[in-house]
Design a protein around this motif. Sequence first.
Motif, mmCIF file in Angstrom:
data_model
loop_
_atom_site.group_PDB
_atom_site.id
_atom_site.type_symbol
_atom_site.label_atom_id
_atom_site.label_comp_id
_atom_site.label_asym_id
_atom_site.label_seq_id
_atom_site.Cartn_x
_atom_site.Cartn_y
_atom_site.Cartn_z
ATOM 1 N N ASN A 54 0.833 -1.198 0.000
ATOM 2 C CA ASN A 54 0.000 0.000 0.000
ATOM 3 C C ASN A 54 0.873 1.255 0.000
ATOM 4 O OD1 ASN A 54 -2.736 -0.789 -0.075
ATOM 5 N ND2 ASN A 54 -2.582 -1.536 2.046
ATOM 6 N N VAL A 55 0.204 2.411 0.009
ATOM 7 C CA VAL A 55 0.923 3.674 0.049
ATOM 8 C C VAL A 55 1.765 3.792 1.306
ATOM 9 C CG1 VAL A 55 0.630 6.183 0.042
ATOM 10 C CG2 VAL A 55 -0.861 4.758 -1.350
ATOM 11 N N ASP A 56 1.250 3.253 2.419
ATOM 12 C CA ASP A 56 1.980 3.343 3.682
ATOM 13 C C ASP A 56 3.035 2.265 3.852
ATOM 14 O OD1 ASP A 56 0.350 1.184 3.925
ATOM 15 O OD2 ASP A 56 -0.685 1.872 5.738
ATOM 16 N N GLY A 57 3.217 1.393 2.833
ATOM 17 C CA GLY A 57 4.227 0.359 2.895
ATOM 18 C C GLY A 57 3.739 -0.979 3.412
ATOM 19 N N SER A 58 2.494 -1.072 3.865
ATOM 20 C CA SER A 58 1.967 -2.346 4.359
ATOM 21 C C SER A 58 1.653 -3.273 3.196
ATOM 22 C CB SER A 58 0.713 -2.094 5.198
ATOM 23 O OG SER A 58 -0.286 -1.474 4.398
ATOM 24 N N PRO A 59 1.818 -4.586 3.376
ATOM 25 C CA PRO A 59 1.577 -5.531 2.277
ATOM 26 C C PRO A 59 0.087 -5.684 1.995
ATOM 27 C CG PRO A 59 2.088 -6.711 4.288
ATOM 28 C CD PRO A 59 2.290 -5.251 4.589
ATOM 29 N N LEU A 336 -10.271 3.419 -6.766
ATOM 30 C CA LEU A 336 -10.032 4.849 -6.615
ATOM 31 C C LEU A 336 -11.334 5.616 -6.397
ATOM 32 C CD1 LEU A 336 -8.149 7.286 -6.701
ATOM 33 C CD2 LEU A 336 -8.307 7.248 -9.201
ATOM 34 N N HIS A 337 -12.356 5.332 -7.197
ATOM 35 C CA HIS A 337 -13.612 6.065 -7.060
ATOM 36 C C HIS A 337 -14.255 5.828 -5.695
ATOM 37 C CE1 HIS A 337 -14.484 6.687 -11.639
ATOM 38 N NE2 HIS A 337 -13.693 7.607 -11.135
ATOM 39 N N GLU A 338 -14.312 4.576 -5.277
ATOM 40 C CA GLU A 338 -14.974 4.270 -4.011
ATOM 41 C C GLU A 338 -14.210 4.865 -2.830
ATOM 42 O OE1 GLU A 338 -14.254 2.177 -6.370
ATOM 43 O OE2 GLU A 338 -16.226 1.522 -7.121
ATOM 44 N N ARG A 339 -12.895 4.699 -2.843
ATOM 45 C CA ARG A 339 -12.098 5.190 -1.721
ATOM 46 C C ARG A 339 -12.064 6.714 -1.701
ATOM 47 N NH1 ARG A 339 -6.804 1.435 -2.402
ATOM 48 N NH2 ARG A 339 -6.146 2.383 -0.413
ATOM 49 N N ALA A 340 -11.997 7.320 -2.882
ATOM 50 C CA ALA A 340 -12.070 8.782 -2.920
ATOM 51 C C ALA A 340 -13.439 9.265 -2.461
ATOM 52 C CB ALA A 340 -11.775 9.275 -4.336
ATOM 53 N N GLY A 341 -14.490 8.490 -2.814
ATOM 54 C CA GLY A 341 -15.830 8.869 -2.383
ATOM 55 C C GLY A 341 -15.967 8.907 -0.871
ATOM 56 N N GLU A 361 -8.957 4.856 6.315
ATOM 57 C CA GLU A 361 -7.639 4.272 6.075
ATOM 58 C C GLU A 361 -6.586 5.331 6.344
ATOM 59 O OE1 GLU A 361 -7.085 3.240 1.951
ATOM 60 O OE2 GLU A 361 -8.689 4.604 1.342
ATOM 61 N N VAL A 362 -5.448 4.856 6.748
ATOM 62 C CA VAL A 362 -4.351 5.760 7.085
ATOM 63 C C VAL A 362 -3.603 6.087 5.801
ATOM 64 C CG1 VAL A 362 -2.253 6.073 8.429
ATOM 65 C CG2 VAL A 362 -4.175 4.770 9.373
ATOM 66 N N LEU A 363 -3.599 7.371 5.447
ATOM 67 C CA LEU A 363 -2.946 7.831 4.231
ATOM 68 C C LEU A 363 -2.204 9.124 4.523
ATOM 69 C CD1 LEU A 363 -5.814 7.328 1.613
ATOM 70 C CD2 LEU A 363 -3.769 5.930 1.838
ATOM 71 N N PRO A 364 -1.159 9.414 3.743
ATOM 72 C CA PRO A 364 -0.481 10.711 3.910
ATOM 73 C C PRO A 364 -1.436 11.870 3.663
ATOM 74 C CG PRO A 364 0.836 9.213 2.570
ATOM 75 C CD PRO A 364 -0.491 8.555 2.759
ATOM 76 N N ARG A 369 -5.908 14.966 0.670
ATOM 77 C CA ARG A 369 -6.382 16.145 -0.054
ATOM 78 C C ARG A 369 -6.670 15.809 -1.517
ATOM 79 N NH1 ARG A 369 -2.349 18.988 3.210
ATOM 80 N NH2 ARG A 369 -0.849 18.710 1.520
ATOM 81 N N PHE A 370 -5.801 15.023 -2.126
ATOM 82 C CA PHE A 370 -6.018 14.651 -3.528
ATOM 83 C C PHE A 370 -7.303 13.848 -3.696
ATOM 84 C CE2 PHE A 370 -5.625 11.068 -6.511
ATOM 85 C CZ PHE A 370 -5.690 11.764 -7.713
#
Length: 725
Positions: A54-59, A336-341, A361-364, A369-370
């Motif tokens: 993932n973005v945070d480095g988790s598998p 992307l659509h669902e998680r951004a929603g 979810e934990v994201l930077p 913002r994006f």
Amino acid sequence: MVASPAAIAELTAAAGAAPPASPPAGLELLPGGARQAPWPRLREELQIHPAGVNVDGSPVWHLSDPVRNLFYRIGWLEFEILTRWEMGDPARIAAAVAEDTTLQPIDEDVLQFAAFLRHNQLVQETRPKPPVRFAHWLLHNYLSIRIPLVRPAKVLQRALPWLQWLFSGWFFGLTAAAASIGLVLSARQWDAVMANLHGALSWDGIVGYLGALIFSKLLHECGHALVATRNGVRVGHMGVALLVLWPMAYTDTGESWKLERSRRRLAIASAGILTELMLAAWSTFFWVFAPEGNFKNALFFLATTAWVLTLTVNASPFMRFDGYFILADALDFPGLHERAGHWGKRFMRKRLMGIEDPVAEVLPRHYQRFLTAFAIATWIYRLILFFGIALVVYHKFFKALGLFLFMVEISVFIVRPVRSEMRVWWARRAEIRRGHLAGWLLILVGGAAVLAVPWSTRIVAPGVLRAGVEQPVYSPYAARLDKVDIRNGAAVGDEQVLLELDAPRQAEERDKASALAQAYARSARGAVGIDDSGAARQMLADQYAGRYEAERRAREAELLRLKLAALHGGTVRDVDPTLQPGSWVSATTRIAMLVGGDHWRVEALVRERDRQRLAKGEPARVYVRGRYDAPLAGCIVDIDDSAATRLPHLLLAQPNGGPIPLNPTVPKDQLKPADTWYRVIVEGRSDRPVEQVEAVSVHFQGERSSIGGKWLDSALSVLIQQSGT
């Protein structure tokens, strides 16, 4: 790596977990005496594939359902729960995960994941599927229906070795060079490009673009299929998808989720667009050098279709087209659509209602913002798109059915999501902060007051401004110009002669009548005293003399009409530049236009509701389009009782840049408006004379009315008119 539920024990041992216990039989008691349903078993055919990090480095892993060709992306916690699934108890599973890893789950986490598996039919259950009525299915699926046609996997495997050169660096470089040369040379002959575009607006052009569209989209799908095969992904089938009953080709590359590297998935997602761009590049290049003919026309259709549609439709990330999958794979961010929603809803609920949703979810921070901005942009895009689709559906069918489908589109794709979110707000109304609630109540009350209170007196209407006095200069009959002394911009006075024309035949007939009148007059004088018949001859000669004298006077009067004089002082405009001394003009040829004086006149068009709010003698202000000086002040002198069947001037017609659309069922030269308009005449005086016809905007002060009432009347009028009732 592929794992099935039968191999979960091996995964558990590899993770260092305790041996799984047998699932409990029957029902278990939960704290408080509640009973829990039997622990569900996973379906045997499910598979687990590693999917990177993932973005945070988790598998992360992909949990695949090969029967339905679906996959689900799960994280570290879900994977650890699956490896201990056979323990059959949420508390024991959570405790084992906490003991063997750095994760600290609770029983509720395990139960929520179990509910997720049940909801997505990933467990062994005998729960029957509720029947779905065909009408209900059609209502929710007619926007997108897939029809598989071919299974190309074997053909693609055989063709791949022969097409490897398409993926070489030298071919990409050559294509880029061809695109650059083609675009530069096309820009240098832009007039030829525009001429081809205008020539394409015909039935032959439509057929050409349709053929080019079909060919380019087939190559588009072949690009997806070929790149998927090259990356080891099996192409299940290819076929036709009906989007709002419009056929579009599609390729099933659903198994691309098996690829662990997102760059390979990105290559498959972008293959279609790259294929069309390559087609556009080579078509543009060859079009520049091809000789005139059908082949060059075909290249033009291919180039324009591939450039425009690829960049405007397929590249959009706001719908599930190629642009969406390209962006998701480039970010390695599936769903992307669902998680951004979720992030967009969280932002909206917090800002509008003060409701604090937990972080899903934990994201930077920059990712948060994006995703929030992307969700809001997607909602706006889809609002416009679905409304446009609703209009297409409305116009594609006859009025009653089109109106029904329009309302279905609006209610299903626009109203229903809004209503669903409003239900969430209502269910969580206790969490709404008082400050936000008071602010929204104030906004609602203010909005209702703005819509309901009849405070607006302003009426704005389009119109055309003319000189109050206009004199078109025509010849009374066919005549010859002796000399042309008038010119554009020349000032003339009252009763000044503008032109003198000549009619040789009229002059000849006048001279002939004059001679005959004189001859008969002499004959009458000579007949006196000849004999007894002299009196009779004298009477007859007098009659003929009087007759020809009357004809002479009539001819003379006709010739006097050829002296064209100004009825009033003013300025000469629109002199026919083709007229020269000695030219003949007919009675229908306008020689010039004389306008002048400080008096002006405006023909404005208003809606029926606004017409009822106006009265004769009321003031009006006229704003000339493109001029920023002080408006002209006038008053209403007349209001038509019947609707206008023809626009007062071409300037008001929408095809000529005006605001009023024309009736599409009537030839455009008849200038018949599509809607109901009433003519209002406004007159006034100004220091500067009006020298030409100009488009204007007229502002009236009518009776007070509410904005809401105006919208309601307009909506009811459209519904009644367009429903065909």
